[in-house]
Design an enzyme around this catalytic site. Structure first.
Site, PDB file in Angstrom:
ATOM      1  N   LYS A  58       0.932  -1.134  -0.317  1.00 19.19           N
ATOM      2  CA  LYS A  58       0.006  -0.056  -0.073  1.00 19.19           C
ATOM      3  C   LYS A  58       0.869   1.307   0.006  1.00 19.19           C
ATOM      4  O   LYS A  58       1.731   1.347   0.980  1.00 19.19           O
ATOM      5  CB  LYS A  58      -1.114   0.030   1.292  1.00 19.19           C
ATOM      6  CG  LYS A  58      -1.375   1.240   1.915  1.00 19.19           C
ATOM      7  CD  LYS A  58      -2.541   2.044   0.968  1.00 19.19           C
ATOM      8  CE  LYS A  58      -2.767   3.346   1.711  1.00 19.19           C
ATOM      9  NZ  LYS A  58      -1.869   4.160   2.114  1.00 19.19           N
ATOM     10  N   GLY A  62       3.967   2.935  11.255  1.00 18.83           N
ATOM     11  CA  GLY A  62       3.276   3.985  11.391  1.00 18.83           C
ATOM     12  C   GLY A  62       2.580   4.361  12.754  1.00 18.83           C
ATOM     13  O   GLY A  62       3.252   4.184  13.835  1.00 18.83           O
ATOM     14  N   GLY A  76      -3.428   4.686  13.465  1.00 21.52           N
ATOM     15  CA  GLY A  76      -3.626   3.862  12.381  1.00 21.52           C
ATOM     16  C   GLY A  76      -3.192   2.473  12.322  1.00 21.52           C
ATOM     17  O   GLY A  76      -3.994   1.528  11.840  1.00 21.52           O
ATOM     18  N   GLY A  77      -2.113   2.066  13.168  1.00 25.37           N
ATOM     19  CA  GLY A  77      -1.771   0.677  13.230  1.00 25.37           C
ATOM     20  C   GLY A  77      -2.763  -0.144  14.112  1.00 25.37           C
ATOM     21  O   GLY A  77      -3.252  -1.347  13.771  1.00 25.37           O
ATOM     22  N   GLU A  82       4.545  -1.925  13.706  1.00 24.21           N
ATOM     23  CA  GLU A  82       5.776  -1.195  14.351  1.00 24.21           C
ATOM     24  C   GLU A  82       5.277   0.282  14.585  1.00 24.21           C
ATOM     25  O   GLU A  82       5.146   0.904  13.678  1.00 24.21           O
ATOM     26  CB  GLU A  82       7.174  -1.121  13.688  1.00 24.21           C
ATOM     27  CG  GLU A  82       8.286  -1.026  14.395  1.00 24.21           C
ATOM     28  CD  GLU A  82       8.728   0.629  14.244  1.00 24.21           C
ATOM     29  OE1 GLU A  82       8.056   1.423  15.030  1.00 24.21           O
ATOM     30  OE2 GLU A  82       9.512   0.743  13.519  1.00 24.21           O
ATOM     31  N   CYS A 129      11.243   6.687  14.931  1.00 27.34           N
ATOM     32  CA  CYS A 129      10.663   6.081  15.906  1.00 27.34           C
ATOM     33  C   CYS A 129      11.353   5.636  16.888  1.00 27.34           C
ATOM     34  O   CYS A 129      11.056   5.384  18.265  1.00 27.34           O
ATOM     35  CB  CYS A 129      10.222   4.511  15.123  1.00 27.34           C
ATOM     36  SG  CYS A 129      11.159   3.747  14.332  1.00 27.34           S
ATOM     37  N   GLU A 173       4.201   9.313  22.447  1.00 24.94           N
ATOM     38  CA  GLU A 173       5.071   9.894  21.647  1.00 24.94           C
ATOM     39  C   GLU A 173       4.693  11.084  21.197  1.00 24.94           C
ATOM     40  O   GLU A 173       3.557  11.058  20.534  1.00 24.94           O
ATOM     41  CB  GLU A 173       5.187   8.641  20.514  1.00 24.94           C
ATOM     42  CG  GLU A 173       6.206   9.140  19.379  1.00 24.94           C
ATOM     43  CD  GLU A 173       6.224   8.043  18.310  1.00 24.94           C
ATOM     44  OE1 GLU A 173       5.336   7.293  18.134  1.00 24.94           O
ATOM     45  OE2 GLU A 173       7.346   8.126  17.696  1.00 24.94           O
TER      46      GLU A 173
HETATM   47  P1  NAP Z   1      -0.110   6.644   9.764  1.00 22.03           P
HETATM   48  O1  NAP Z   1      -0.997   7.786   9.853  1.00 22.03           O
HETATM   49  O2  NAP Z   1      -0.302   5.559  10.947  1.00 22.03           O
HETATM   50  O3  NAP Z   1      -0.225   6.026   8.132  1.00 22.03           O
HETATM   51  C1  NAP Z   1       0.658   4.819   7.947  1.00 22.03           C
HETATM   52  C2  NAP Z   1      -0.218   3.937   6.830  1.00 22.03           C
HETATM   53  O4  NAP Z   1      -1.338   3.336   7.352  1.00 22.03           O
HETATM   54  C3  NAP Z   1      -0.506   4.921   5.740  1.00 22.03           C
HETATM   55  O5  NAP Z   1      -0.489   4.204   4.392  1.00 22.03           O
HETATM   56  C4  NAP Z   1      -2.286   5.006   5.977  1.00 22.03           C
HETATM   57  O6  NAP Z   1      -2.664   5.334   4.792  1.00 22.03           O
HETATM   58  C5  NAP Z   1      -2.572   3.726   6.596  1.00 22.03           C
HETATM   59  N1  NAP Z   1      -3.480   3.981   7.456  1.00 22.03           N
HETATM   60  C6  NAP Z   1      -3.367   4.652   8.635  1.00 22.03           C
HETATM   61  N2  NAP Z   1      -4.469   4.307   9.396  1.00 22.03           N
HETATM   62  C7  NAP Z   1      -5.441   3.733   8.501  1.00 22.03           C
HETATM   63  C8  NAP Z   1      -6.802   3.332   8.722  1.00 22.03           C
HETATM   64  N3  NAP Z   1      -7.529   3.787   9.694  1.00 22.03           N
HETATM   65  N4  NAP Z   1      -7.284   2.556   7.672  1.00 22.03           N
HETATM   66  C9  NAP Z   1      -6.790   2.246   6.653  1.00 22.03           C
HETATM   67  N5  NAP Z   1      -5.325   2.765   6.449  1.00 22.03           N
HETATM   68  C10 NAP Z   1      -4.781   3.422   7.407  1.00 22.03           C
HETATM   69  O7  NAP Z   1       1.520   6.870   9.727  1.00 22.03           O
HETATM   70  P2  NAP Z   1       2.106   8.262   8.925  1.00 22.03           P
HETATM   71  O8  NAP Z   1       1.210   8.754   8.175  1.00 22.03           O
HETATM   72  O9  NAP Z   1       3.574   7.404   8.474  1.00 22.03           O
HETATM   73  O10 NAP Z   1       2.555   9.148  10.179  1.00 22.03           O
HETATM   74  C11 NAP Z   1       1.704   9.788  11.058  1.00 22.03           C
HETATM   75  C12 NAP Z   1       2.319   9.539  12.457  1.00 22.03           C
HETATM   76  O11 NAP Z   1       2.728   7.964  12.452  1.00 22.03           O
HETATM   77  C13 NAP Z   1       3.477  10.313  12.703  1.00 22.03           C
HETATM   78  O12 NAP Z   1       2.800  11.514  13.483  1.00 22.03           O
HETATM   79  C14 NAP Z   1       4.140   9.479  13.885  1.00 22.03           C
HETATM   80  O13 NAP Z   1       3.336   9.430  15.254  1.00 22.03           O
HETATM   81  C15 NAP Z   1       3.642   8.174  13.563  1.00 22.03           C
HETATM   82  N6  NAP Z   1       4.899   7.540  12.894  1.00 22.03           N
HETATM   83  C16 NAP Z   1       5.429   6.521  13.440  1.00 22.03           C
HETATM   84  C17 NAP Z   1       6.626   5.862  12.884  1.00 22.03           C
HETATM   85  C18 NAP Z   1       7.331   4.745  13.606  1.00 22.03           C
HETATM   86  O14 NAP Z   1       8.227   4.477  13.046  1.00 22.03           O
HETATM   87  N7  NAP Z   1       6.735   3.984  14.338  1.00 22.03           N
HETATM   88  C19 NAP Z   1       7.114   6.254  11.492  1.00 22.03           C
HETATM   89  C20 NAP Z   1       6.452   7.479  10.796  1.00 22.03           C
HETATM   90  C21 NAP Z   1       5.397   7.986  11.521  1.00 22.03           C
HETATM   91  P3  NAP Z   1      -3.319   6.687   4.511  1.00 22.03           P
HETATM   92  O15 NAP Z   1      -2.050   7.644   4.311  1.00 22.03           O
HETATM   93  O16 NAP Z   1      -3.920   6.490   3.028  1.00 22.03           O
HETATM   94  O17 NAP Z   1      -4.280   7.106   5.355  1.00 22.03           O
END
Ligand code: NAP
Length: 504
Positions: A182, A239, A243-244, A263, A300, A389
């Site tokens: 994705k 992510g 979302g996770g 993760e 992260c 975080e």
């Molecule tokens: P994210 O919002 O969790 O998105 C990651 C992926 O999951 C994207 O492809 C997103 O698709 C998909 N997704 C998220 N929620 C979903 C849902 N409810 N249903 C279906 N698909 C979903 O993370 P991000 O955009 O990378 O960054 C946002 C936040 O993530 C940051 O502020 C930070 O807190 C955290 N982050 C953590 C790490 C880590 O290493 N653990 C790394 C980066 C970011 P869409 O974009 O299409 O919504």
């Protein structure tokens, strides 16, 4: 070489566009239109992956190793174009993208070596004991087999190493699993050019086309449909916690639940032990500031919390960190959404009871400057908001009265990716006391370093108890990460003529 994305999905070797598009939001440079993904495209990709599995899952390790090396070569062949679009989309500096490309190709090649070696198969053999009484023992052999099509959600903060051809994809392909990615909306063009490299490697190595597909996002239904697709057997995700967790819950609710390897990040607490702080507090403060601000804190493994024991030495540590962070300029963040979440998160920390603001910053639309806060351990304990975080260059110092209170703070953290002891030899007694708490808390325990660099190697663990990861038995970095996409199969009394080649 300039790369202009065409904005299509790669479904089993075909570039497919749809009428509905979304615009990329690059940090600088030109925005491009990308075709919005759909459940129908997910279905086509998953079906092709399942069909490919019947061939790809039975390739030899040498064939898969050659394929992984070919992907690495094809990425290198597009090096400059990848860096150009990657820096434009993410705002990350050129040197960072170049380094990350090396890490990406390095981990593909590492997995090639790893599967050639064969140890990952964990082959076991209990020879038959036909004369054993009261019951004879059959011939029993075991090895790890690939699980089937895997879904991968790339990370916004590692557009190469944790994305389209990143660690999850490399581990799954090495195991023998086809992959459906994705695409991350923060770097769709980078995803496209890397998918093009994988496509070229598929052609070069004669692999089945369905072994890799990229479905761009632009619609939440894409990710939902992917994790719910009955032919998908596991998910790799990096992510946010929100979302996770949403996707994890969807996996658990399926008629056939599947493992979701999420993760989800951490605050990576550091415990600053008294002798280390007394001898080199200022140096540690500056080191922490550098680690916190690196890459706008978008790691992260960013060490967001430092726990100290009250006293003038701890004050010197805090002052050195404050001075260094004050001089840190604004840095572009990965997306507008991440920048907004950072400002909001900092505001929430700043308004908690007992929190003292040491540095506060005004952030422009997509830029971040460091924040630094300080709070007494008694106020931190029991206030959940202070251990969440905040993705970005934000530091919180938690000041404990004494070693007992530091121990209580350590016991109060939820699961973490990493935790660090800064210690000298004279701190060993307190360090020994804390170690059982720390190893229960985190996937990686460090001494006298900063956790942001994650080595890709055999012994690395990038995971930890929930919410650092949704699966404490797994790592998403290093060769052990292949285990996520394998399952043990026992072969009882199979004649040599039909035993899998790896067991014969
Ligand atoms: P994210 O919002 O969790 O998105 C990651 C992926 O999951 C994207 O492809 C997103 O698709 C998909 N997704 C998220 N929620 C979903 C849902 N409810 N249903 C279906 N698909 C979903 O993370 P991000 O955009 O990378 O960054 C946002 C936040 O993530 C940051 O502020 C930070 O807190 C955290 N982050 C953590 C790490 C880590 O290493 N653990 C790394 C980066 C970011 P869409 O974009 O299409 O919504």
């Amino acid at each position: 070489m300039t790369f202009t994305p065409h904005g299509k999905h790669l479904i089993a070797g075909e570039w497919i566009g749809t009428e509905e598009t979304f615009l990329s939001a690059p940090a600088h440079g030109t925005a491009h239109a990308f075709s919005v993904g759909s459940p129908e495209l997910v279905d086509a990709a998953a079906r092709a992956a399942e069909e490919a599995f019947w061939t790809y899952g039975y390739t030899t390790r040498a064939e898969r190793a050659a394929f992984l090396n070919a992907i690495a070569d094809e990425i290198e062949a597009r090096a400059e174009a990848i860096t150009e679009i990657g820096t434009s989309e993410t705002g990350l500096p050129v040197a960072r993208l170049q380094g990350e490309r090396g890490r990406t190709t390095g981990q593909l090649r590492l997995f090639a070596e790893h599967i050639l070696n064969g140890a990952y198969l964990d082959r076991r053999h209990d020879v038959a004991l036909p004369d054993r009484a009261p019951l004879p023992r059959p011939d029993l052999r075991m090895m790890q087999r690939p699980i089937g099509p895997v879904a991968v959600f790339g990370a916004s903060n590692f557009p190469l190493a944790f994305s389209t051809a990143g660690g999850d994809t490399a581990a799954a392909l090495a195991a023998g699993c086809p992959v459906v990615v994705k695409g991350h909306g923060a770097h769709p063009g980078t995803g496209e050019i890397v998918a093009e490299a994988i496509h070229a490697a598929i052609e070069k190595c004669g692999m089945p086309k369905g072994v890799f597909s990229l479905v761009q996002g632009g619609n939440r239904r894409v990710g939902e449909a992917l994790v719910q697709h009955p032919l998908i057997k596991a998910v790799g995700f990096t992510g946010s916690l929100g979302g996770g967790r949403a996707l994890f819950d969807l996996c658990a609710q399926r008629p056939e639940p599947i493992p979701f390897f999420g993760e989800l990040g951490a605050v990576n607490p550091m415990f600053m032990l008294p002798q280390a702080i007394a001898r080199r507090g200022a140096e540690l403060g500056r080191g922490w500031a550098g680690s916190l601000a690196m890459g706008a804190g978008q790691f992260c493994t960013n060490p967001g919390i430092a726990v100290v024991i009250a006293g003038p030495e701890a004050d010197a540590f805090v002052e050195a960190a404050r001075a260094a962070l004050s001089e840190t300029g604004a840095q572009v963040m990965l997306t507008d959404g991440i920048a907004q979440a950072y400002s909001k998160g900092a505001a929430v920390i700043g308004e908690q009871a007992g929190v003292q603001t040491l540095i506060t910053s005004m952030c422009d639309r997509r830029e971040a400057k460091p924040f630094l806060f300080r709070v007494a351990a008694e106020d931190w304990l029991g206030n959940h908001a202070l251990s969440e975080e905040v993705f970005g260059p934000l530091g919180l110092v938690v000041v404990a009265r004494d070693a007992d209170e530091m121990d209580r703070v350590a016991r109060s953290f939820v699961g973490q990716l990493t935790t660090t002891l800064h210690m000298d030899d004279d701190d060993a007694a307190l360090a020994r006391r804390l170690l059982p708490v720390l190893e229960r808390m985190a996937g990686r325990v460090l001494a006298n370093g900063f956790p942001t660099g994650v080595e890709v190697c055999d012994a690395m663990v990038h995971g930890g108890p929930y919410p650092a990861s949704t699966n404490f038995g797994a790592t998403s970095v290093g060769t052990l990460s292949i285990r996520r996409f394998l399952r043990p199969v026992c072969y009882q009394n199979l004649p040599a003529a039909i035993l899998p080649a790896d067991l014969a």
